[in-house]
Design a protein around this motif. Structure first.
Motif, short mmCIF file in Angstrom:
data_model
loop_
_atom_site.label_atom_id
_atom_site.label_comp_id
_atom_site.label_asym_id
_atom_site.label_seq_id
_atom_site.Cartn_x
_atom_site.Cartn_y
_atom_site.Cartn_z
N PHE A 32 1.48 -1.36 -2.11
CA PHE A 32 2.67 -2.10 -2.57
C PHE A 32 2.20 -3.10 -3.62
CE2 PHE A 32 5.32 -5.84 -2.58
CZ PHE A 32 6.57 -5.29 -2.79
N ASN A 33 2.74 -2.99 -4.84
CA ASN A 33 2.31 -3.85 -5.93
C ASN A 33 3.49 -4.64 -6.48
OD1 ASN A 33 1.27 -5.00 -8.29
ND2 ASN A 33 0.45 -3.08 -9.09
N HIS A 34 3.28 -5.93 -6.58
CA HIS A 34 4.23 -6.80 -7.29
C HIS A 34 3.40 -7.79 -8.09
CE1 HIS A 34 7.56 -9.30 -8.40
NE2 HIS A 34 6.92 -10.35 -7.91
N ASN A 35 3.57 -7.80 -9.40
CA ASN A 35 2.75 -8.64 -10.26
C ASN A 35 3.28 -10.06 -10.36
OD1 ASN A 35 0.83 -6.69 -10.91
ND2 ASN A 35 2.18 -5.80 -12.45
N LEU A 58 7.33 -12.68 -1.63
CA LEU A 58 7.52 -11.23 -1.53
C LEU A 58 6.22 -10.56 -1.09
CD1 LEU A 58 9.70 -8.94 -2.38
CD2 LEU A 58 8.13 -8.63 -4.30
N LEU A 59 5.12 -10.96 -1.69
CA LEU A 59 3.82 -10.40 -1.32
C LEU A 59 3.46 -10.77 0.11
CD1 LEU A 59 1.97 -11.19 -4.66
CD2 LEU A 59 2.53 -8.90 -3.79
N ARG A 60 3.69 -12.02 0.48
CA ARG A 60 3.42 -12.50 1.84
C ARG A 60 4.23 -11.70 2.87
NH1 ARG A 60 4.61 -17.56 0.33
NH2 ARG A 60 2.68 -18.34 -0.53
N THR A 61 5.51 -11.53 2.57
CA THR A 61 6.42 -10.83 3.48
C THR A 61 6.03 -9.36 3.61
OG1 THR A 61 8.20 -12.36 2.92
CG2 THR A 61 8.85 -10.28 3.95
N ALA A 62 5.68 -8.73 2.49
CA ALA A 62 5.26 -7.32 2.53
C ALA A 62 4.07 -7.15 3.47
CB ALA A 62 4.92 -6.84 1.13
N THR A 71 -1.78 -4.27 -0.35
CA THR A 71 -0.94 -5.00 -1.31
C THR A 71 -1.77 -5.37 -2.52
OG1 THR A 71 -1.31 -7.05 -0.09
CG2 THR A 71 0.76 -5.87 0.34
N LYS A 72 -1.08 -5.45 -3.65
CA LYS A 72 -1.75 -5.65 -4.93
C LYS A 72 -0.88 -6.50 -5.82
CE LYS A 72 -3.31 -2.63 -8.72
NZ LYS A 72 -3.37 -1.20 -9.08
N ASP A 99 -4.69 -7.41 -1.17
CA ASP A 99 -5.98 -6.74 -1.04
C ASP A 99 -6.63 -6.52 -2.41
OD1 ASP A 99 -5.80 -6.09 1.91
OD2 ASP A 99 -3.97 -5.13 1.17
N PHE A 100 -5.80 -6.23 -3.42
CA PHE A 100 -6.28 -5.86 -4.74
C PHE A 100 -5.68 -6.78 -5.79
CE2 PHE A 100 -5.68 -1.40 -2.80
CZ PHE A 100 -6.91 -1.43 -2.17
#
Length: 165
Positions: A32-35, A58-62, A71-72, A99-100
Motif C-alpha cells: 500500500f503506497n501513499h506519497n 492514512l499511512l498509520r491507519t493502513a 506500506t510505502k 516499510d519502504f
C-alpha cells in the motif's frame, strides 16, 4: 522458476475517509503506497488540496488495520526544503509504520508548475538512503531519477523484472 506477481497500489489520501481506505486494503494488495511528497512547510504550495497530517494518518491507519501489508511512501526533494526538514519527514513516515521509502528529485512537469528550487547532488540522495536504512526502513530507493514505483520488486524482496527470466 515459478514467477509471482505482486500488486502495489498508489492511492490518494481519500480526504481522510477510512472507509475508502478499508475498501482498498480489503483487496489485499502486497504493498500500500501513499506519497507524502514534501515537507510540511511546503505543503500548502506543493499540495494545496492535501494535508500533511491527513496523509501521515492514512499511512498509520493502513498499517494498524492490516499490519501484514507492506506500506510505502515517497517524497520529492529540490523544492527548497532543508536537510533537517527531509530527515524529519523521513522519521514521520517511519513512525507512521512505513516499510519502504522512495526519495527522488522534483522535476517541473509544466511551466505552470512550481519551478525546481535546486538540483540535489547524487551523494545527498545516497546520504538520505543510508539515513533511511538506519531509521529502520526495510528498503529505501533514493536517487535523482527515483520515482514512486522505483525498484518495487526489489523492495518487496523479489527479483526485478530485469533480473527474472
Amino acid at each position: 522458476k515459478k514467477k509471482t506477481i505482486k500488486i502495489e497500489v498508489l492511492t490518494p489520501d481519500f480526504k481522510g475517509d477510512s472507509e475508502a481506505l478499508k475498501v482498498v486494503l480489503q483487496a489485499r494488495p502486497d504493498v500500500f503506497n501513499h506519497n507524502i511528497e514534501t515537507v510540511p512547510r511546503l505543503y500548502k504550495t506543493v499540495r494545496p488540496m492535501a494535508d500533511y497530517d491527513t496523509s501521515l494518518n492514512l499511512l498509520r491507519t493502513a498499517k494498524a488495520l492490516f499490519p501484514d501489508i507492506k506500506t510505502k511512501s515517497g517524497i520529492m526533494i529540490g523544492l527548497g526544503e532543508t536537510e533537517a526538514e527531509v530527515l524529519s519527514v523521513m522519521r514521520d513516515i517511519k513512525e507512521a509504520g512505513c516499510d519502504f521509502l522512495t526519495i527522488g528529485q522534483y522535476l517541473q512537469p509544466r511551466r505552470t508548475n512550481i519551478p525546481v528550487a535546486e538540483y540535489i547532488k547524487p551523494e545527498i540522495f545516497e546520504k538520505y538512503r543510508v539515513e533511511g536504512l538506519d531509521m529502520g526502513f526495510e528498503a529505501v530507493a533514493s536517487s535523482p531519477l527515483t520515482r514512486s514505483s522505483m525498484d518495487a520488486g526489489k523492495m518487496f524482496g523479489n527479483q526485478s523484472s530485469e533480473d527474472s527470466d
